[in-house]
Design an enzyme around this catalytic site. Sequence first.
Site, PDB file in Angstrom:
ATOM      1  N   LEU A  43      21.385 -30.430  23.283  1.00 57.48           N
ATOM      2  CA  LEU A  43      21.638 -31.328  22.158  1.00 57.48           C
ATOM      3  C   LEU A  43      20.362 -31.411  21.332  1.00 57.48           C
ATOM      4  O   LEU A  43      19.264 -31.542  21.884  1.00 57.48           O
ATOM      5  CB  LEU A  43      22.022 -32.726  22.645  1.00 57.48           C
ATOM      6  CG  LEU A  43      23.508 -33.074  22.741  1.00 57.48           C
ATOM      7  CD1 LEU A  43      23.664 -34.525  23.218  1.00 57.48           C
ATOM      8  CD2 LEU A  43      24.222 -32.890  21.416  1.00 57.48           C
ATOM      9  N   ASP A  44      20.488 -31.346  20.001  1.00 53.77           N
ATOM     10  CA  ASP A  44      19.321 -31.458  19.133  1.00 53.77           C
ATOM     11  C   ASP A  44      18.623 -32.798  19.346  1.00 53.77           C
ATOM     12  O   ASP A  44      19.272 -33.802  19.679  1.00 53.77           O
ATOM     13  CB  ASP A  44      19.737 -31.332  17.671  1.00 53.77           C
ATOM     14  CG  ASP A  44      20.282 -29.952  17.342  1.00 53.77           C
ATOM     15  OD1 ASP A  44      19.851 -28.991  17.993  1.00 53.77           O
ATOM     16  OD2 ASP A  44      21.134 -29.854  16.436  1.00 53.77           O
ATOM     17  N   PRO A  45      17.322 -32.864  19.141  1.00 56.29           N
ATOM     18  CA  PRO A  45      16.606 -34.133  19.302  1.00 56.29           C
ATOM     19  C   PRO A  45      17.197 -35.256  18.450  1.00 56.29           C
ATOM     20  O   PRO A  45      17.234 -36.413  18.882  1.00 56.29           O
ATOM     21  CB  PRO A  45      15.181 -33.791  18.874  1.00 56.29           C
ATOM     22  CG  PRO A  45      15.040 -32.336  19.160  1.00 56.29           C
ATOM     23  CD  PRO A  45      16.390 -31.746  18.873  1.00 56.29           C
TER      24      PRO A  45
ATOM     25  N   ARG B 165      25.551 -28.801  12.530  1.00 53.92           N
ATOM     26  CA  ARG B 165      24.712 -28.886  11.334  1.00 53.92           C
ATOM     27  C   ARG B 165      25.123 -27.843  10.306  1.00 53.92           C
ATOM     28  O   ARG B 165      25.221 -28.107   9.103  1.00 53.92           O
ATOM     29  CB  ARG B 165      23.241 -28.690  11.702  1.00 53.92           C
ATOM     30  CG  ARG B 165      22.606 -29.856  12.443  1.00 53.92           C
ATOM     31  CD  ARG B 165      21.187 -29.508  12.832  1.00 53.92           C
ATOM     32  NE  ARG B 165      21.131 -28.505  13.881  1.00 53.92           N
ATOM     33  CZ  ARG B 165      20.183 -27.577  13.988  1.00 53.92           C
ATOM     34  NH1 ARG B 165      19.227 -27.500  13.066  1.00 53.92           N
ATOM     35  NH2 ARG B 165      20.188 -26.716  14.988  1.00 53.92           N
TER      36      ARG B 165
END
Length: 429
Positions: free
Chosen positions: A195-197, A332
């Site tokens: 998971l992206d930060p 995204r």
Amino acid sequence: MMQLQSLRAVRAAASSSSSSARERAVRAKAAEDAAPSSPAAANAVAAGAPAAAAAADDLLDELYVAAENAATAASTRGAGCSSAAPVVAASAAAGGAAEAAPASEDGSSEAKQQQQQQQQQQPSSPTASGGGGGSGRVPPTHVVAPDLPADLDVFNNAVLLVDKPREWTSFDACNAIKGAMKRLGVKKVGHAGTLDPAATGLLIICTGAGTKSIEGFMAAHKEYSGTLKLGEGTPSLDAETAVDQRLAWEHITDEQLAEAAKKLTGDIEQVPPMFSAVHHQGKRLHELARAGVTVDRPARPVTVTRFDVKRDPNDRQLVHFSVGCSKGTYIRTLGHDLATSLGTTGHLVALRRDAIGEARVDKAWDVQVLVDKLFAAIREQRGGTEADYQQNRGGNRRPRGNGKGRARGKGKQQQAAADTQPAAGQTTA
């Protein structure tokens, strides 16, 4: 040679069955002499059994000669020819001969056939892995909020559902529980899908033998929800970097928005964002991006099963969405592609993973609550002082560095130096 030997063995067995039929016929004739009160039945048996045995003999001879010729022809053609066909043919002939002979009075042949049919109808038992496929692995225990299992040994083969906080990397979440796992003697800890930060939500962390399930979780269907801000673009396509592009967005109607989202469902292709963990010539793309380098990236096939969008009633620049997708889908990129297809730009201001397969975030642990409960349970069952546990978990209460992850080996010094510098598009606090 071995083929012919096998055939002769089968024929001998079949001939034995035929001889048994003749013997039963002789016994039937003797029974006729001993019991003249039933001449009709005895005559039928005495006349029918030799005829059936003779017919079986003729059939066996014909099939055996044909099978032997086929085996000889196959051997002359060389290797690569299967030797199973003639043996199977002869075996089938033997079986047919046995069926032609009368069954014994106790009905043993019929009983044996019924037993075989029952065994074939019985369903096979599921494998120990719980997921089929015959792996034989014991399925891991799913540890979900709010209670820990009484037996801490389950962490030798466990799956933890964790709600990853914002600003944490996926490795930060793993590191948060490694101290507790170390106290339990569990050496392996890994997550099933980054998971992206800037994102929050479900992160599956596997421990011990449970790490063997990681690939299965990564391949599972995913569900996300979030918010897209129209008209403002960033290099990372989310709020991790500063806005560097502004375009008009006011012309977009709700109908256009829904239609554009519909066109991005099904089997599509995506170009991975520069701020991603994809490798390019030995380096990750996000490392090149932070150095100001942009490279061409080949598109990748993904599947989007659902892409629902809804305008925020108080701020029409914000679009709330929910997505169902396959492994490897960049949300995204999906949001950015939606904006660009409508003649503007955009970036994600919020992203949350709601589900991985059947696992849902509403059953996930708050990381800090999980860590505190783990150490409390370990101390209660295994003993020790509070100072011992604080030493193990002291560095795990917050993410390391600046959210870029942590380098290993020779890269530690470079990572330490990089952590003192702001990332591209970011400012220091």
